[in-house]
Design an enzyme around this catalytic site. Sequence first.
Site, PDB file in Angstrom:
ATOM      1  N   LYS A   1       0.578  -1.206   0.134  1.00 41.66           N
ATOM      2  CA  LYS A   1       0.218  -0.496   0.353  1.00 41.66           C
ATOM      3  C   LYS A   1       0.899   1.073   0.114  1.00 41.66           C
ATOM      4  O   LYS A   1       1.341   1.128   0.815  1.00 41.66           O
ATOM      5  CB  LYS A   1      -0.917   0.369   1.290  1.00 41.66           C
TER       6      LYS A   1
ATOM      7  N   GLY B   1      -8.168   9.209   9.361  1.00 40.58           N
ATOM      8  CA  GLY B   1      -9.081   9.157  10.728  1.00 40.58           C
ATOM      9  C   GLY B   1     -10.276  10.587  10.924  1.00 40.58           C
ATOM     10  O   GLY B   1     -10.294  10.526  11.811  1.00 40.58           O
TER      11      GLY B   1
ATOM     12  N   ALA C   1      -9.712   5.165   3.521  1.00 41.28           N
ATOM     13  CA  ALA C   1      -9.220   6.589   4.351  1.00 41.28           C
ATOM     14  C   ALA C   1     -10.940   7.349   4.689  1.00 41.28           C
ATOM     15  O   ALA C   1     -11.002   7.614   3.828  1.00 41.28           O
ATOM     16  CB  ALA C   1      -8.067   7.207   4.082  1.00 41.28           C
ATOM     17  N   GLY C   2     -10.968   8.330   5.557  1.00 39.19           N
ATOM     18  CA  GLY C   2     -11.571   9.153   5.658  1.00 39.19           C
ATOM     19  C   GLY C   2     -13.416   8.686   6.239  1.00 39.19           C
ATOM     20  O   GLY C   2     -14.362   8.329   6.962  1.00 39.19           O
TER      21      GLY C   2
ATOM     22  N   THR D   1      -9.209   3.567  11.523  1.00 41.06           N
ATOM     23  CA  THR D   1      -9.623   4.189  12.880  1.00 41.06           C
ATOM     24  C   THR D   1     -10.930   4.153  13.288  1.00 41.06           C
ATOM     25  O   THR D   1     -11.596   3.378  14.304  1.00 41.06           O
ATOM     26  CB  THR D   1      -9.342   5.996  12.260  1.00 41.06           C
TER      27      THR D   1
END
Lengths: 257, 257, 257, 257, 65, 65, 65, 65
Positions: free
Chosen positions: C96, C157, C184-185, C207
């Site tokens: 990644k 995050g 992400a997000g 997260t």
Amino acid sequence: MLNFYGQALDSRLLLGTAQYPSPAVLAEAVQSSGAQIVTVSLRRESSQERAGQDFWNLIEGMGTRVLPNTAGCHSVKEAVTTAHMAREVFDTPWIKLEVIGEEDTLQPDVFGLVEAARILCEDGFEVFPYTTDDLVVAERLMAVGCEVLMPWGAPIGSGRGLNNPYGLRTLRAHFPGVPLVVDAGIGLPSHAAAAMEMGYDAVLLNTAVARAGDPARMARAFSQAIEAGRSAFEAGPIESRDMAEPSTPVMGKAFLS
Amino acid sequence: MLNFYGQALDSRLLLGTAQYPSPAVLAEAVQSSGAQIVTVSLRRESSQERAGQDFWNLIEGMGTRVLPNTAGCHSVKEAVTTAHMAREVFDTPWIKLEVIGEEDTLQPDVFGLVEAARILCEDGFEVFPYTTDDLVVAERLMAVGCEVLMPWGAPIGSGRGLNNPYGLRTLRAHFPGVPLVVDAGIGLPSHAAAAMEMGYDAVLLNTAVARAGDPARMARAFSQAIEAGRSAFEAGPIESRDMAEPSTPVMGKAFLS
Amino acid sequence: MLNFYGQALDSRLLLGTAQYPSPAVLAEAVQSSGAQIVTVSLRRESSQERAGQDFWNLIEGMGTRVLPNTAGCHSVKEAVTTAHMAREVFDTPWIKLEVIGEEDTLQPDVFGLVEAARILCEDGFEVFPYTTDDLVVAERLMAVGCEVLMPWGAPIGSGRGLNNPYGLRTLRAHFPGVPLVVDAGIGLPSHAAAAMEMGYDAVLLNTAVARAGDPARMARAFSQAIEAGRSAFEAGPIESRDMAEPSTPVMGKAFLS
Amino acid sequence: MLNFYGQALDSRLLLGTAQYPSPAVLAEAVQSSGAQIVTVSLRRESSQERAGQDFWNLIEGMGTRVLPNTAGCHSVKEAVTTAHMAREVFDTPWIKLEVIGEEDTLQPDVFGLVEAARILCEDGFEVFPYTTDDLVVAERLMAVGCEVLMPWGAPIGSGRGLNNPYGLRTLRAHFPGVPLVVDAGIGLPSHAAAAMEMGYDAVLLNTAVARAGDPARMARAFSQAIEAGRSAFEAGPIESRDMAEPSTPVMGKAFLS
Amino acid sequence: MQLSINGKPADVSATDLSALLLELEYGEARIATALNGEIVHKGDRAATTLQAGDAIEIVAPMQGG
Amino acid sequence: MQLSINGKPADVSATDLSALLLELEYGEARIATALNGEIVHKGDRAATTLQAGDAIEIVAPMQGG
Amino acid sequence: MQLSINGKPADVSATDLSALLLELEYGEARIATALNGEIVHKGDRAATTLQAGDAIEIVAPMQGG
Amino acid sequence: MQLSINGKPADVSATDLSALLLELEYGEARIATALNGEIVHKGDRAATTLQAGDAIEIVAPMQGG
């Protein structure tokens, strides 16, 4: 041209008079807003202080029409009696009818609202009901004699803008001929412009101007945004599309590769 | 006050000159927009038609600055050569640098954009790059000499408004001192006002005005909305909140139940 | 069926292994997520503590594939060297690839990303680039050999969900055949479901699960939402419409008024 | 655990039975949805066709509870009489009370709704009112005896999802203890998940499943999304934040530059 | 001599670029010129001799966004 | 000899990388190594002689997102 | 006589509403009045006799939204 | 006798509602009935005599949302 109960108006901004840092700032804001209608209220007056008389002199000096409200009324009787007292004090048949149903949102009690509107229309008032975007409530309000509707954009003083654009758009489409005013919840000029672009006839504001760092400047900003939104509505905006379309024509482009 | 490469400007609206129904309508729209900068382009000219000369006379008559673009250029070489030809024709170091990377969205090719910007800045141009809201790309553009950034709001001509408000807000926060212009995708005055309320310095428009039913009126609507948004940004707007807050004070309310 | 570099997979959820309250909770979360791929990283190891060895034993016990990342790398060289060390430690060609360009958003540096991807693809890696929704960047990544793309939904995050649905939808439409992972997000299962409904092939999370009150339960919630979104995409959803349409047929209604 | 009028339920999905391509597909969809409650209606029955008897046999075979509706009723009397006939036919005190106030949106007539609910509660019905997100209307419905509320997400059959998330969130916050079901307007699993993440107790669907390309698969997708949303609500989601936060710890990162 | 002018074939007698513009009667027109993809600045036109097959671009102001 | 190991100064006797790992008792640990910013593959450690001031990085698996 | 005026107890000598306003020196003030929750129009004040315990509201213009 | 049944005119011989259902052969069908807009419960059908012009509604289960 905008018309409320036979009264033609140039300005599409209705401005509240509460929460300004000082009477001078209020006066300045009203002037720079170009508003022809300001909202006012009633409160207990002691013969010593006479605060109300001073306020009245200030308002009279502005040369605007007044739209008294029934702010804070929670029952039909309270709202109706307040409206009658307002008519005697302000000498106008206009009344911004608020019948508050819930404290956190200050949303209208649509049941009390329709009943109070019915009574006041019978009593010869020209009622400006503070309502929701509910079509059926709107139909009832018109059935009892209201000729203007004032749906909320968002809770009073929240500055959230238009919580339910779909609902407001539907209301506009459903009552093409009725003057519709977005009342409450507006925080920024872009919110007001968006309401006008939907075809709303006017916007009523208070907190967003009164509590701004520079109320007079913000008042003028709103008046410009409201004019802009109205002009856009009348000038025929483009349709939005998903894909791009070159603004600069591609024909005749030089070959330089 | 707005300042592009040392040039102070009153108007925060940059207007495109393409797609108007007629030269007369274009001239009227530019005038009612109050724009001090109009974007222009270059195309093949035949000595018989001389369409370009007529257009140039029209533009010169407007007394605005011109910002030539490299619309339709897909390679660095093409964009750079076009920029040089534009400088010779329009006699200005300003260039709106477009290096198109994809046909459906007409989005910038950020790689070609940075390289072309580097070359043109070295060649003494004052570059206005049409870019995305990518912070890292923005940093590269500034590192090669750009002093103005023009992120897109949405695809050119789409009229969608601001596709990624978060990205635009982040870009604004990241470059507090740099003149930022939202270029492309704006469809309504409320979109332009929202960009200005975020703290953007100006807006560049074309299709939304040129293709409106009444371009001159729409041009004026945008100029008002842009002023409104800027004023709101400077006048200190209220914070939006979830719960309501009465605008009319409750203290001193009469007891009428 | 989902396929990354020739590896067929049943689960469309890729799960991060960081920030869990304990190794036991991590293990439980991975299991209840049904994830077949977990992301891992590299850090300095002291011969005394051997924290890395314990972590490795935990991961090995899970029977999932590992996808090592280059988290925190800001330069091409750093990312490339880290990728090589990861290949030696984790014994996989998968990487990644993160080349971070800005600290507040942890957004990719798309320039460094493409260059690092080029080098790693040449070195025989199978690269999963953490990128933006920029179409042109995506094309470059594929041109240098990437066969999977991982655009961000929002900053790492942040839990904001999909900041630019339009951009993600456009990317999906532009690369119909390429495995696309929203990385992400993501904050809530509805965000993940929405990404899958757009036709994304998978979602990478960390997260939102690790920092939830009950990570194992949240992991399962995400796996359900991702399956739900994928099924909806494949099952042919209804078009949304502005007006209502009765679900209960009106024909044959009794007359009871 | 979900509880409607003393009846405990495992499934939080209520499924409509109309508009399926065939009875077989309906049966399959109900089964794969895991729904324990299906909505049904009444229509004129001719003794020759007996369509109603065949439908009833199908429903009985499913082993679910039935929730009869008063779909298409525009007056209090019509709705009340229909409810009584439904109780006799379906042998249940449950009634999904619809009093339609407007044809384009099929929105509830909140005045007729409250009145019909009052009568039916007095007559011993257990009323599931199809209502708006109006808090005051909700309070009236509870005052006349409703123990469940079913606010709309969007117009019936529109598939728009949640038109006014703010209004729905406020309603949820205002009635923490009352079973709240989002009824109507849901188009995608992500819409249903979002409603559950807000803390809604259940979702009622029909068109989005019945009109999907593969109803059975879509039914299962919704059941997963609804479970996912509920789990997320109970598992304690992370707060969303504006700035990024590295998921992979930065401490101990190797120095490789 | 055969040239391509703005993408169209043309047969001209001029042998340098500024002569070509005269021959084509551009006069005082506000234009820019390129030869085979490279800009030729106003001052360099006279010194720019043309060869058969050259591709010349002559551009002028136009509407743009 | 003075080295920097994972950013900390260390005084070691080993003169090549694989000896260093033995001296530091990494044993069979699953690690990767870099010398002065360049990776040293497992097979190359024995042949990698160390000099005073060298910066060695020794990394192992860790949680990641 | 003991009355409640705008929510505060007061001891006054006036026996009708218009006398009360004189006694309280409201003069020409722009006000409206209510007695026990019912409006008393300007013209009716003189004819409105007061009784001990009556609740009188006297309101005037104020800022409003 | 002329009646309206589910909105359609019908000529029937039955003189009460339960006889009518028999005549129309509804048998054990799961239905509900209304006469001139008022519900007639199952138990009341026999006692419900019909008059010319009566409007009868006979409803049964149906798909619903």
